[in-house]
Scaffold this motif. Structure first.
Motif, PDB file in Angstrom:
ATOM      1  N   GLY A  33       0.808  -1.209   0.000  1.00  0.00           N
ATOM      2  CA  GLY A  33       0.000   0.000   0.000  1.00  0.00           C
ATOM      3  C   GLY A  33       0.843   1.261   0.000  1.00  0.00           C
ATOM      4  N   LEU A  34       0.235   2.347  -0.435  1.00  0.00           N
ATOM      5  CA  LEU A  34       0.970   3.599  -0.617  1.00  0.00           C
ATOM      6  C   LEU A  34       0.651   4.663   0.422  1.00  0.00           C
ATOM      7  CD1 LEU A  34       0.673   3.910  -4.512  1.00  0.00           C
ATOM      8  CD2 LEU A  34       2.530   2.925  -3.158  1.00  0.00           C
ATOM      9  N   ASP A  35      -0.240   4.374   1.361  1.00  0.00           N
ATOM     10  CA  ASP A  35      -0.654   5.409   2.329  1.00  0.00           C
ATOM     11  C   ASP A  35       0.517   5.936   3.136  1.00  0.00           C
ATOM     12  OD1 ASP A  35      -3.210   5.123   1.426  1.00  0.00           O
ATOM     13  OD2 ASP A  35      -3.929   3.935   3.129  1.00  0.00           O
ATOM     14  N   ARG A  36       1.364   5.032   3.659  1.00  0.00           N
ATOM     15  CA  ARG A  36       2.497   5.482   4.471  1.00  0.00           C
ATOM     16  C   ARG A  36       3.496   6.258   3.620  1.00  0.00           C
ATOM     17  NH1 ARG A  36       1.241   0.567   5.585  1.00  0.00           N
ATOM     18  NH2 ARG A  36       2.763  -0.167   4.049  1.00  0.00           N
ATOM     19  N   THR A  37       3.715   5.785   2.385  1.00  0.00           N
ATOM     20  CA  THR A  37       4.659   6.470   1.514  1.00  0.00           C
ATOM     21  C   THR A  37       4.166   7.864   1.164  1.00  0.00           C
ATOM     22  OG1 THR A  37       5.269   4.337   0.569  1.00  0.00           O
ATOM     23  CG2 THR A  37       5.962   6.293  -0.632  1.00  0.00           C
ATOM     24  N   ILE A  38       2.877   8.000   0.895  1.00  0.00           N
ATOM     25  CA  ILE A  38       2.312   9.322   0.586  1.00  0.00           C
ATOM     26  C   ILE A  38       2.439  10.246   1.791  1.00  0.00           C
ATOM     27  CG2 ILE A  38       0.155  10.538   0.078  1.00  0.00           C
ATOM     28  CD1 ILE A  38      -0.616   8.068  -1.638  1.00  0.00           C
ATOM     29  N   ALA A  39       2.203   9.697   2.981  1.00  0.00           N
ATOM     30  CA  ALA A  39       2.352  10.510   4.190  1.00  0.00           C
ATOM     31  C   ALA A  39       3.808  10.947   4.376  1.00  0.00           C
ATOM     32  CB  ALA A  39       1.867   9.724   5.408  1.00  0.00           C
TER      33      ALA A  39
END
Length: 441
Positions: A33-39
């Motif tokens: 998933g990309l949520d942590r990377t986007i954050a």
């Protein structure tokens, strides 16, 4: 030890021990998933938006292709970033600009800024170190960065970028517990790097994956370029010394120093990438491009790809670790041994091998030659398959073991002491076995 070294070692200790690292512990560190990377990206000011990028995915060959591409861009005068993983001997191999590894001071500074920030994001080791690379590339005003996918594509943290061009080298079985148990499922995950109106070069495809790529490109609006249907490599013959003599209508005759047979398809993929770079505003000079390919090792520090460590006895290490990669390596080893035997030598083959514990070696070990002398070992990571377990699996597959060793260094020492000048030593099975070996050189 001076203050710089102390601070750098402290930063590495934090990165290695406080963050889950897939290469060390396996599935426990996998965070799709990309949520942590986007954050993370937002936290550090969206550095990936401040440079152009090229995105490279694939089961095998993406590292070699990324390094060759970065070297070509560098010799053509572009300030070029390169992000790859995992590293072999030095953490800083993961991120380079024009071949130079990130300075230790930059590693210290980024780690300090992260530790002083809001840590509720809880990133993985890969996510945070990728952001370190992006932050450094942006601060150094690179013209373009070559970004290698970590695993898969769709959910890989590198997939926050919108590149000027993407490429998928090939599809074969690896990391099936995360990417799927069929080639079409794996292809769909890797096709996830395709972006609207962005050209995507496909290096290889099968009947099972070709439709996946074409359908996904149509659905996303990506422009597909099938390198396997556009042969730009017209000659690929062994060099008398090491490597290949090649020819292409695109750039003429050139020498490829990467001596693995598997590089034939990688270089055709690269040539197809180079052919469309002018369409996205990246102009290349033929002479400089040839120079970039011929100096890929010197320019980028690429290691561990059919790498000759000694000529007497011939000692080769290679990071190939899945079935497709090992088939290439074992075929090339067989050709070397047959050639030596034709010259009336009594050359013997010494195999120094180890694997990670989550590798399905029961499908891989039957590929290995039975007549070799096997020195089995384990890499110095928690994820390594214990040597006693590997020994049992070898014996179950009809492989006679010459010795068991708790460290790669001990296995190499023992094999080297037994090998004659005309013998061949192969070191591999796992990227991390090669990494341990290179650290001793």
């Amino acid at each position: 030890m001076n203050n710089l070294e102390e601070s750098y070692n402290e930063a590495l200790e934090y990165l290695y021990t406080r963050l889950p690292m897939f290469s060390r512990v396996g599935a426990a560190a996998y965070k799709p998933g990309l949520d942590r990377t986007i954050a993370l990206d937002n936290l550090f000011g969206n550095p990936h938006r401040r440079f152009r990028s090229i995105h490279i995915a694939g089961t095998n060959g993406k590292g070699s292709t990324s390094h060759m591409l970065a070297s070509v861009l560098q010799t053509n005068g572009y300030r070029t970033g390169l992000y790859t993983s995992p590293h072999l001997a030095d953490f800083r191999e993961r991120m380079r600009i024009n071949g130079e590894m990130i300075p230790k001071e930059k590693v210290i500074d980024f780690t300090r800024r992260w530790r002083e920030s809001d840590k509720e994001i809880d990133p993985s080791f890969f996510e945070l170190t990728m952001m370190m690379a992006f932050d450094w590339f942006a601060s150094e005003n690179v013209d373009i960065a070559v970004i290698e996918v970590g695993m898969g594509g769709r959910l890989d943290s590198t997939n926050i970028i919108t590149p000027v061009l993407s490429a998928i080298t090939n599809i074969s079985f690896d990391h099936t517990q995360f990417l799927g148990d069929t080639l079409s499922k794996i292809a769909l995950e890797k096709a996830g790097i395709m972006k609207p109106c962005v050209p995507c070069v496909i290096g290889e495809a099968s009947s099972e994956t070709e439709t996946v790529f074409r359908n996904h490109a149509a659905a996303t609006g990506a422009t597909l370029k099938e390198a396997y249907n556009t042969p730009l490599l017209t000659s690929f013959t062994p060099d008398d010394e090491w490597g290949w003599q090649c020819s292409s209508p695109l750039i003429g005759d050139f020498h490829l120093p990467l001596a693995g047979e598997y590089q034939k398809k990688n270089i055709n993929t690269l040539l197809n990438i180079l052919n469309i770079l002018p369409d996205v505003g990246i102009e290349l000079n033929k002479e400089k491009t040839r120079e970039g390919i011929e100096k890929v090792v010197e320019n980028t520090g690429l290691m561990g790809r059919w790498m000759r460590m000694s000529s007497s006895p011939l000692t080769i290490c290679d990071t190939g670790h899945n079935e497709a990669g090992l088939r290439y390596n074992l075929h090339q080893l067989n050709e070397i041994m047959q050639k030596r035997h034709r010259h009336a030598t009594n050359a013997k083959l010494f195999m120094i091998i180890g694997f990670v514990s989550d590798k399905d070696v029961d499908h891989i070990l039957p590929l290995f030659p039975k007549e070799a002398a096997y020195y089995i070992t384990q890499a110095s990571i928690p994820r390594a398959m214990p040597v006693d377990i590997l020994a049992d699996k070898c014996e179950a597959n009809g492989i006679t073991i010459a010795g068991k060793f708790e460290s790669v260094k001990e296995a190499v020492y023992a094999a080297t002491n037994c090998a004659a000048h005309s013998d061949v030593i192969y070191i591999g099975g796992s990227t991390f076995v090669v990494a341990d070996y290179l650290k001793t050189c």
